[in-house]
Design a protein around this motif. Sequence first.
Motif, mmCIF file in Angstrom:
data_model
loop_
_atom_site.group_PDB
_atom_site.id
_atom_site.type_symbol
_atom_site.label_atom_id
_atom_site.label_comp_id
_atom_site.label_asym_id
_atom_site.label_seq_id
_atom_site.Cartn_x
_atom_site.Cartn_y
_atom_site.Cartn_z
ATOM 1 N N HIS A 100 0.828 -1.210 0.000
ATOM 2 C CA HIS A 100 0.000 0.000 0.000
ATOM 3 C C HIS A 100 0.863 1.261 0.000
ATOM 4 C CE1 HIS A 100 -3.321 2.711 0.936
ATOM 5 N NE2 HIS A 100 -2.590 3.194 1.947
ATOM 6 N N ILE A 101 1.877 1.291 0.857
ATOM 7 C CA ILE A 101 2.753 2.470 0.935
ATOM 8 C C ILE A 101 3.508 2.666 -0.370
ATOM 9 C CG2 ILE A 101 4.775 3.466 2.096
ATOM 10 C CD1 ILE A 101 3.871 1.991 4.643
ATOM 11 N N PHE A 102 4.050 1.577 -0.907
ATOM 12 C CA PHE A 102 4.819 1.687 -2.148
ATOM 13 C C PHE A 102 3.929 2.118 -3.319
ATOM 14 C CE2 PHE A 102 7.039 0.005 -5.905
ATOM 15 C CZ PHE A 102 8.296 0.566 -5.695
ATOM 16 N N ARG A 103 2.678 1.621 -3.354
ATOM 17 C CA ARG A 103 1.769 1.950 -4.449
ATOM 18 C C ARG A 103 1.265 3.389 -4.363
ATOM 19 N NH1 ARG A 103 -1.526 -1.695 -3.490
ATOM 20 N NH2 ARG A 103 -3.150 -0.507 -2.443
ATOM 21 N N THR A 104 0.951 3.862 -3.147
ATOM 22 C CA THR A 104 0.351 5.188 -2.981
ATOM 23 C C THR A 104 1.375 6.298 -2.751
ATOM 24 O OG1 THR A 104 0.050 4.788 -0.602
ATOM 25 C CG2 THR A 104 -1.785 4.217 -2.084
ATOM 26 N N GLU A 105 2.546 5.970 -2.168
ATOM 27 C CA GLU A 105 3.512 7.003 -1.818
ATOM 28 C C GLU A 105 4.869 6.817 -2.483
ATOM 29 O OE1 GLU A 105 3.576 7.776 2.470
ATOM 30 O OE2 GLU A 105 1.824 6.455 2.659
ATOM 31 N N GLY A 106 5.069 5.649 -3.094
ATOM 32 C CA GLY A 106 6.346 5.388 -3.736
ATOM 33 C C GLY A 106 7.423 4.994 -2.743
ATOM 34 N N LEU A 107 8.640 4.814 -3.262
ATOM 35 C CA LEU A 107 9.765 4.428 -2.397
ATOM 36 C C LEU A 107 10.010 5.456 -1.308
ATOM 37 C CD1 LEU A 107 12.073 2.406 -1.918
ATOM 38 C CD2 LEU A 107 13.495 3.794 -3.438
ATOM 39 N N ARG A 108 9.767 6.729 -1.621
ATOM 40 C CA ARG A 108 9.976 7.802 -0.639
ATOM 41 C C ARG A 108 9.101 7.620 0.593
ATOM 42 N NH1 ARG A 108 9.302 14.282 -2.052
ATOM 43 N NH2 ARG A 108 10.001 15.064 -0.015
ATOM 44 N N GLY A 109 7.910 7.028 0.388
ATOM 45 C CA GLY A 109 6.999 6.837 1.509
ATOM 46 C C GLY A 109 7.542 5.911 2.573
ATOM 47 N N LEU A 110 8.445 4.998 2.185
ATOM 48 C CA LEU A 110 9.030 4.065 3.151
ATOM 49 C C LEU A 110 10.088 4.725 4.021
ATOM 50 C CD1 LEU A 110 9.399 0.916 0.857
ATOM 51 C CD2 LEU A 110 7.739 1.243 2.696
ATOM 52 N N TYR A 111 10.445 5.965 3.690
ATOM 53 C CA TYR A 111 11.481 6.675 4.453
ATOM 54 C C TYR A 111 10.961 7.976 5.051
ATOM 55 C CZ TYR A 111 14.973 3.370 2.822
ATOM 56 O OH TYR A 111 15.694 2.221 2.597
#
Length: 456
Positions: free
Chosen positions: A412-423
Amino acid sequence: MITVCLVGGGGRWAPVYMQLMLILSLQKIVKAGDKDLDGQLDFEEFVHYLCDHEKKLRLVFKSLDRKNDGRIDSQEILQSLRDLGVHISEEQAEKILKRVKRGHIWAPVLYMDKNGTMTIDWNEWRDYHLLHPAGNIPEIILYWKHSTIFDVGDSLLVPDEFTAEEKQTGMLWRHLVAGAGAGAVSRTSTAPLDRLKVLMQVHGSRSKTMGGIIGGFTQMIREGGLRSLWRGNGINVIKIAPETAIKFMAYEQIKLLIGSNQETLGIGERLVAGSLAGAIAQSSIYPMEVLKTRLALGKTGQYTGMVNCAKHIFLKEGMAAFYKGYVPNMLGIIPYAGIDLAVYETLKNYWLQHFAKDSADPGVFVLLACGTTSSTCGQLSSYPLALVRTRMQAQATVEGAPQMTMTGLFRHIFRTEGLRGLYRGLAPNFMKVIPSVSISYVVYERLKVTMGAKSK
C-alpha cells in the motif's frame, strides 16, 4: 603449503614435544591467514599474516610503552593491567616480565626478557609473540571492543562484551547503569525529534499541516504547547533499564549456547548472539514500544498517563494490540545489527591500518565517528521495517484506516507514496543521531566517574 620449523635458543632444535604442543597455535595461524579458505596456508598468505600480525604487535607494544623510550618495564606492565581492571603486585609484574611460560608444562621456559635487563625491547616482544595468534593478546581485544555508549534511541545495538574481572568486581553493572542513565538523558534531550519522526511516519502522507520539520513542530506546539513535544518520552525512558539488562543477560547465555567461551566474539558470532539477544529483549518490552507510539500520537487530554493508555488499548482492542508490528520489528534487528557491526569493524580496522601509529587504541573520537556512521547505515537498512512497524502500531488511532498486514502495508505504501513513503520521518531521525550520541557519551563518562567505573 608451508612447513614451519621451530628452533630453540642458541640455534638448537626445540624438543619434539615442544613442537607438538605448539600445533594448536599453528592451527590458529592457518585459520587466521587462510584467505582463500582452502584449509592450507601458502607462502603468500603466511607472509601477509606475519606482516599484519607484526603491525598489531607494534601497536600494542607502543601502547604499553608509556615512557616512549622503546622499552617496557614492570611499572608499565603494572599500570597497563590496572587500566584494564586487573590488579597485580609489583612482584607479579616482574615475574611476567622476566619469564613467561609458553608450551607444555614440562617444556623449557622461554624468556621474553632474554638479556636479563628487566625490560623488554621491541625485538624481544616481537620474537616472543610473533607465532602467537592475535587472539592470544588480550590488550588488542580490550582496546578494540565495540563501545557501549552509542544510543540513538532505537535499541537495536548489539551488546558489548565484558571481561571476567568486570563481572566479578561489579564494574559490569556500573557500566550498564551508567549506560542506561546516559540513554535516558540523551533520549529526553532528543524526544521532540523522536515524536516528530513518529508523527511523520504515520500522518506525513495525509496531513497538509505536516509541512516538513518546521511545520511538524509548529503543529505539535499549536495542538498541545511546548510540553507536548515530550509526549511519550516517559515510557521511552522507563524501558531502557529492563531492556538493557535483559539484552545483556540473554547475550551472555546465547554466547554459552553457541559454544564460545571467549570474552570477545567474532563478527559472525556477535551478529547471531546480538540479534537473538535483541529479539529476546524487544519481545520482553515490546508492549512498551506500542505504548510509546500511542502516547506520541495521542492528542492533548486523550490519555491521563501510561496506565490509562494501556487500559484504554486493552479494553478497546484486546491483548493482541500490544504486539502489533512485532514481526517487522523483529525482522529489522537482523539487517540493523549485521550492517552496524560490519561497517563499524570495517571503518575501525581501516583507520587502525592506515592512520594508527603510536597506539592500538583508536581513541574516543574515532570510535564515536565509526559508531555514528555504522548506526546510521544500520538505520537506513532497517528504516522501512521500522516505519511499517509504527504504522501497524498506530492503525487503530487513524480514523478510517484499514487494518493491514505487514506485506499489505508495504504494498500500500509503495503503491500510494512510492519508495519515498518508506522513508518518511528519516530527516528528524537522523537529526537526532549526532546530539544523541554526543550527549550520551558525555553523560556516560560523567556517570562512570561518579560510580567509580573506569574506562578501558
